[in-house]
Design a protein around this motif. Structure first.
Motif, PDB file in Angstrom:
ATOM      1  N   LEU A  19     -23.962  11.307  36.569  1.00 15.25           N
ATOM      2  CA  LEU A  19     -22.697  11.241  37.300  1.00 15.25           C
ATOM      3  C   LEU A  19     -21.638  10.394  36.614  1.00 15.25           C
ATOM      4  O   LEU A  19     -20.510  10.843  36.400  1.00 15.25           O
ATOM      5  N   LEU A  20     -21.968   9.174  36.266  1.00 15.44           N
ATOM      6  CA  LEU A  20     -20.952   8.279  35.700  1.00 15.44           C
ATOM      7  C   LEU A  20     -20.459   8.762  34.343  1.00 15.44           C
ATOM      8  O   LEU A  20     -19.273   8.643  34.032  1.00 15.44           O
ATOM      9  N   ALA A  21     -21.355   9.333  33.546  1.00 14.99           N
ATOM     10  CA  ALA A  21     -20.937   9.882  32.253  1.00 14.99           C
ATOM     11  C   ALA A  21     -20.004  11.076  32.461  1.00 14.99           C
ATOM     12  O   ALA A  21     -18.980  11.201  31.773  1.00 14.99           O
ATOM     13  N   LEU A  22     -20.329  11.940  33.403  1.00 12.43           N
ATOM     14  CA  LEU A  22     -19.455  13.084  33.691  1.00 12.43           C
ATOM     15  C   LEU A  22     -18.108  12.618  34.212  1.00 12.43           C
ATOM     16  O   LEU A  22     -17.065  13.165  33.847  1.00 12.43           O
ATOM     17  N   ARG A  23     -18.115  11.602  35.055  1.00  5.98           N
ATOM     18  CA  ARG A  23     -16.849  11.073  35.577  1.00  5.98           C
ATOM     19  C   ARG A  23     -15.970  10.573  34.441  1.00  5.98           C
ATOM     20  O   ARG A  23     -14.759  10.827  34.422  1.00  5.98           O
ATOM     21  N   ARG A  24     -16.575   9.858  33.482  1.00 13.90           N
ATOM     22  CA  ARG A  24     -15.794   9.364  32.332  1.00 13.90           C
ATOM     23  C   ARG A  24     -15.265  10.522  31.483  1.00 13.90           C
ATOM     24  O   ARG A  24     -14.109  10.510  31.061  1.00 13.90           O
ATOM     25  N   LEU A  41     -16.384  17.660  48.936  1.00 15.16           N
ATOM     26  CA  LEU A  41     -16.540  16.473  49.777  1.00 15.16           C
ATOM     27  C   LEU A  41     -16.169  16.758  51.232  1.00 15.16           C
ATOM     28  O   LEU A  41     -16.831  16.293  52.158  1.00 15.16           O
ATOM     29  N   ALA A  42     -15.146  17.539  51.454  1.00 14.79           N
ATOM     30  CA  ALA A  42     -14.686  17.839  52.816  1.00 14.79           C
ATOM     31  C   ALA A  42     -15.509  18.927  53.494  1.00 14.79           C
ATOM     32  O   ALA A  42     -15.428  19.085  54.717  1.00 14.79           O
ATOM     33  N   ASP A  43     -16.309  19.654  52.734  1.00  8.92           N
ATOM     34  CA  ASP A  43     -17.093  20.770  53.277  1.00  8.92           C
ATOM     35  C   ASP A  43     -18.311  20.249  54.045  1.00  8.92           C
ATOM     36  O   ASP A  43     -19.282  19.787  53.455  1.00  8.92           O
ATOM     37  N   ARG A  44     -18.254  20.336  55.335  1.00  4.46           N
ATOM     38  CA  ARG A  44     -19.359  19.848  56.171  1.00  4.46           C
ATOM     39  C   ARG A  44     -20.635  20.651  55.973  1.00  4.46           C
ATOM     40  O   ARG A  44     -21.712  20.198  56.346  1.00  4.46           O
ATOM     41  N   ARG A  53     -22.108  13.106  45.255  1.00  3.38           N
ATOM     42  CA  ARG A  53     -21.734  13.206  43.837  1.00  3.38           C
ATOM     43  C   ARG A  53     -20.235  13.427  43.682  1.00  3.38           C
ATOM     44  O   ARG A  53     -19.584  12.821  42.828  1.00  3.38           O
ATOM     45  N   ALA A  54     -19.672  14.325  44.500  1.00 12.23           N
ATOM     46  CA  ALA A  54     -18.225  14.553  44.460  1.00 12.23           C
ATOM     47  C   ALA A  54     -17.489  13.252  44.797  1.00 12.23           C
ATOM     48  O   ALA A  54     -16.509  12.890  44.137  1.00 12.23           O
ATOM     49  N   ALA A  55     -17.980  12.539  45.799  1.00 18.77           N
ATOM     50  CA  ALA A  55     -17.352  11.270  46.177  1.00 18.77           C
ATOM     51  C   ALA A  55     -17.436  10.255  45.053  1.00 18.77           C
ATOM     52  O   ALA A  55     -16.472   9.516  44.804  1.00 18.77           O
ATOM     53  N   GLY A  56     -18.563  10.207  44.362  1.00 23.23           N
ATOM     54  CA  GLY A  56     -18.723   9.266  43.260  1.00 23.23           C
ATOM     55  C   GLY A  56     -17.730   9.505  42.142  1.00 23.23           C
ATOM     56  O   GLY A  56     -17.223   8.561  41.538  1.00 23.23           O
ATOM     57  N   ALA A  57     -17.458  10.755  41.864  1.00 26.36           N
ATOM     58  CA  ALA A  57     -16.470  11.063  40.828  1.00 26.36           C
ATOM     59  C   ALA A  57     -15.065  10.715  41.314  1.00 26.36           C
ATOM     60  O   ALA A  57     -14.310  10.034  40.614  1.00 26.36           O
ATOM     61  N   LEU A  58     -14.735  11.160  42.509  1.00 24.01           N
ATOM     62  CA  LEU A  58     -13.389  10.927  43.037  1.00 24.01           C
ATOM     63  C   LEU A  58     -13.086   9.444  43.226  1.00 24.01           C
ATOM     64  O   LEU A  58     -11.957   9.015  43.016  1.00 24.01           O
ATOM     65  N   ALA A  59     -14.087   8.675  43.599  1.00 22.75           N
ATOM     66  CA  ALA A  59     -13.880   7.237  43.807  1.00 22.75           C
ATOM     67  C   ALA A  59     -13.409   6.543  42.539  1.00 22.75           C
ATOM     68  O   ALA A  59     -12.650   5.587  42.597  1.00 22.75           O
ATOM     69  N   ALA A  82     -29.682   9.156  50.824  1.00 27.56           N
ATOM     70  CA  ALA A  82     -30.126   9.571  49.490  1.00 27.56           C
ATOM     71  C   ALA A  82     -31.451   8.909  49.139  1.00 27.56           C
ATOM     72  O   ALA A  82     -31.852   7.915  49.747  1.00 27.56           O
ATOM     73  N   ASN A  83     -32.075   9.454  48.150  1.00 30.40           N
ATOM     74  CA  ASN A  83     -33.299   8.866  47.618  1.00 30.40           C
ATOM     75  C   ASN A  83     -32.984   7.422  47.221  1.00 30.40           C
ATOM     76  O   ASN A  83     -32.005   7.172  46.518  1.00 30.40           O
ATOM     77  N   PRO A  84     -33.789   6.457  47.651  1.00 35.11           N
ATOM     78  CA  PRO A  84     -33.501   5.045  47.335  1.00 35.11           C
ATOM     79  C   PRO A  84     -33.360   4.768  45.836  1.00 35.11           C
ATOM     80  O   PRO A  84     -32.589   3.894  45.441  1.00 35.11           O
ATOM     81  N   SER A  85     -34.045   5.516  45.006  1.00 40.20           N
ATOM     82  CA  SER A  85     -33.925   5.290  43.564  1.00 40.20           C
ATOM     83  C   SER A  85     -32.559   5.702  43.033  1.00 40.20           C
ATOM     84  O   SER A  85     -32.160   5.284  41.954  1.00 40.20           O
ATOM     85  N   GLU A  86     -31.823   6.523  43.789  1.00 36.34           N
ATOM     86  CA  GLU A  86     -30.493   6.967  43.375  1.00 36.34           C
ATOM     87  C   GLU A  86     -29.394   6.022  43.847  1.00 36.34           C
ATOM     88  O   GLU A  86     -28.261   6.092  43.389  1.00 36.34           O
ATOM     89  N   PHE A  87     -29.720   5.131  44.776  1.00 35.24           N
ATOM     90  CA  PHE A  87     -28.693   4.299  45.388  1.00 35.24           C
ATOM     91  C   PHE A  87     -27.952   3.428  44.376  1.00 35.24           C
ATOM     92  O   PHE A  87     -26.767   3.170  44.538  1.00 35.24           O
ATOM     93  N   VAL A  88     -28.631   3.002  43.341  1.00 34.64           N
ATOM     94  CA  VAL A  88     -27.981   2.178  42.319  1.00 34.64           C
ATOM     95  C   VAL A  88     -26.802   2.919  41.707  1.00 34.64           C
ATOM     96  O   VAL A  88     -25.724   2.351  41.525  1.00 34.64           O
ATOM     97  N   VAL A  89     -26.992   4.187  41.426  1.00 35.84           N
ATOM     98  CA  VAL A  89     -25.894   4.998  40.844  1.00 35.84           C
ATOM     99  C   VAL A  89     -24.782   5.148  41.857  1.00 35.84           C
ATOM    100  O   VAL A  89     -23.602   4.986  41.524  1.00 35.84           O
ATOM    101  N   TRP A  90     -25.121   5.466  43.116  1.00 36.72           N
ATOM    102  CA  TRP A  90     -24.067   5.688  44.125  1.00 36.72           C
ATOM    103  C   TRP A  90     -23.290   4.403  44.372  1.00 36.72           C
ATOM    104  O   TRP A  90     -22.083   4.439  44.550  1.00 36.72           O
ATOM    105  N   ALA A  91     -23.974   3.285  44.373  1.00 40.18           N
ATOM    106  CA  ALA A  91     -23.302   2.006  44.582  1.00 40.18           C
ATOM    107  C   ALA A  91     -22.331   1.711  43.436  1.00 40.18           C
ATOM    108  O   ALA A  91     -21.215   1.226  43.661  1.00 40.18           O
ATOM    109  N   GLU A  92     -22.742   1.985  42.217  1.00 44.36           N
ATOM    110  CA  GLU A  92     -21.849   1.752  41.070  1.00 44.36           C
ATOM    111  C   GLU A  92     -20.665   2.702  41.098  1.00 44.36           C
ATOM    112  O   GLU A  92     -19.543   2.326  40.783  1.00 44.36           O
ATOM    113  N   ALA A  93     -20.922   3.953  41.471  1.00 47.23           N
ATOM    114  CA  ALA A  93     -19.842   4.965  41.526  1.00 47.23           C
ATOM    115  C   ALA A  93     -18.837   4.599  42.600  1.00 47.23           C
ATOM    116  O   ALA A  93     -17.662   4.794  42.442  1.00 47.23           O
TER     117      ALA A  93
END
Length: 93
Positions: A19-24, A41-44, A53-59, A82-93
């Protein structure tokens, strides 16, 4: 530039570590690819993983956009489920 749309389409389903590499990589093209990510992101009906993931990029590109006020609860819900192992990425994003 010729792959920006393709990478943006891949982003909602990417692996968390990508995610972070794609965002960059997409940052110079954020203006053209952000509308599609806002739609995800808006699609329920989109799954939580796609939305977070969309939110992580937009943020990283538009942290002060007024749309966050309405969408923040969905982002928080998706990130906390999310899977707890993924939370580190979401928190950074």
């Amino acid at each position: 530039p010729e792959f920006a749309a393709e990478l943006a389409a891949y982003l909602p389903g990417c692996r968390p570590g990508e995610l972070l590499a794609l965002r960059r990589l997409l940052a110079p093209h954020a203006e053209s690819v952000a509308p599609g990510l806002w739609r995800v992101l808006a699609d329920r009906d989109a799954n939580r993983e796609q939305r977070v993931r969309a939110a992580g990029a937009l943020a990283g590109w538009v942290p002060d956009d007024p749309r966050w006020a309405a969408l923040a609860p969905a982002v928080v819900d998706a990130a906390t489920r999310a899977n707890p192992s993924e939370f580190v990425v979401w928190a950074e994003a």
